[in-house]
Design a protein around this motif. Structure first.
Motif, short mmCIF file in Angstrom:
data_model
loop_
_atom_site.label_atom_id
_atom_site.label_comp_id
_atom_site.label_asym_id
_atom_site.label_seq_id
_atom_site.Cartn_x
_atom_site.Cartn_y
_atom_site.Cartn_z
N ASP A 115 40.49 85.55 -67.84
CA ASP A 115 40.15 84.30 -68.53
C ASP A 115 41.39 83.55 -68.98
O ASP A 115 41.43 82.31 -68.94
CB ASP A 115 39.24 84.58 -69.73
N ALA A 116 42.42 84.28 -69.39
CA ALA A 116 43.67 83.63 -69.81
C ALA A 116 44.36 82.97 -68.61
O ALA A 116 44.92 81.87 -68.74
CB ALA A 116 44.60 84.65 -70.47
N LEU A 125 48.81 81.45 -75.40
CA LEU A 125 47.89 82.47 -74.92
C LEU A 125 48.61 83.73 -74.53
O LEU A 125 49.76 83.71 -74.11
CB LEU A 125 47.05 81.95 -73.76
N LEU A 141 49.09 74.93 -75.73
CA LEU A 141 48.41 76.17 -75.41
C LEU A 141 49.29 77.34 -75.82
O LEU A 141 50.48 77.38 -75.50
CB LEU A 141 48.13 76.25 -73.91
N TYR A 185 48.45 86.40 -71.78
CA TYR A 185 47.88 86.44 -70.43
C TYR A 185 47.98 87.83 -69.80
O TYR A 185 47.45 88.06 -68.72
CB TYR A 185 48.55 85.39 -69.54
N TYR A 208 44.26 75.82 -65.69
CA TYR A 208 43.75 74.51 -66.09
C TYR A 208 44.83 73.73 -66.85
O TYR A 208 45.03 72.53 -66.61
CB TYR A 208 42.49 74.64 -66.95
N PHE A 209 45.53 74.39 -67.74
CA PHE A 209 46.58 73.72 -68.51
C PHE A 209 47.67 73.16 -67.58
O PHE A 209 48.18 72.07 -67.80
CB PHE A 209 47.21 74.70 -69.51
N LYS A 257 42.84 81.75 -66.00
CA LYS A 257 42.07 80.54 -65.72
C LYS A 257 42.47 79.42 -66.68
O LYS A 257 42.61 78.25 -66.28
CB LYS A 257 40.57 80.83 -65.84
N GLU A 258 42.65 79.77 -67.94
CA GLU A 258 43.06 78.78 -68.94
C GLU A 258 44.45 78.23 -68.63
O GLU A 258 44.70 77.03 -68.73
CB GLU A 258 43.03 79.44 -70.33
#
Length: 198
Positions: free
Chosen positions: A78-79, A67, A65, A69, A85-86, A81-82
């Motif tokens: 949204d970042a 990103l 990943l 953030y 999850y990661f 949340k990503e």
């Protein structure tokens, strides 16, 4: 070099192009680090960044990943949340919101290391069940681990020693820093400032 010429100066750092402001900020932070004062270094890393980007690789899942953030003075929902999850519990895919202060710790450690490599995630969020299971097999797992709150991560980085990562994290004087040389990883968390070696 005059000011208008500096305005258009770019410095290539791996695959990233640094703006003049970001370049000058990184030089200033490097100079402050050389002075050796953790409080000065911490002040240098507080708040003046246009955007914050992390590259991560998960040791157990093989996921990668990259990103951004944080941008323009705010965290990107949204970042985050990503990222959550990661950094999930890879044993059962349970997800917990990651502490933004933990992401900031990783980002600032990256700046101090002056490298453009991904952090290898050994462990991040742990559900209570996973934490209890790990405690049965290892005395090094805390009963009330901050991993269960999305406030801790265990990391390593290819080509960078765990000791070097530990020293950079310790310089920030933020949260817990655990050093595990035999397993080649460093624990970071957003709890009280403390250090340990196992």
């Amino acid at each position: 070099m005059n000011e208008p010429a500096l305005e258009h100066l770019t410095v290539i750092d791996g695959t990233n192009t640094l703006s003049r402001r970001r370049f000058l900020n990184s030089v200033a932070c490097g100079s402050l680090l050389a002075m050796g004062s953790p409080k000065i270094v911490q002040a240098a890393f507080s708040g003046f960044t246009a955007h914050k980007t992390l590259s991560l690789e998960h040791h157990h899942t093989g996921d990668t990943l990259k990103l951004t953030y944080y941008e323009h003075g705010r965290y990107i929902h949204d970042a985050l949340k990503e990222a959550s999850y990661f950094l999930r519990d890879y044993h059962n895919d349970a997800v917990h919101t990651v502490d933004t202060a933990l992401l900031d710790q990783l980002y600032d450690v990256k700046l101090l290391l002056r490298v453009n490599k991904p952090f290898h995630i050994v462990s991040a969020y742990r559900s209570p069940g996973t934490n209890a299971s790990l405690r049965r097999h290892s005395r090094g797992v805390a009963r009330h681990s901050l991993h269960m709150q999305g406030r801790a991560v265990d990391i390593r980085m290819e080509g960078v020693s765990a000791k070097t990562i530990r020293d950079a994290a310790h310089t920030l004087q933020r949260g817990g820093v655990g050093y595990y040389p035999n397993s080649n990883f460093v624990h970071l968390d957003t709890g009280e400032i403390r250090t340990w070696h196992r």
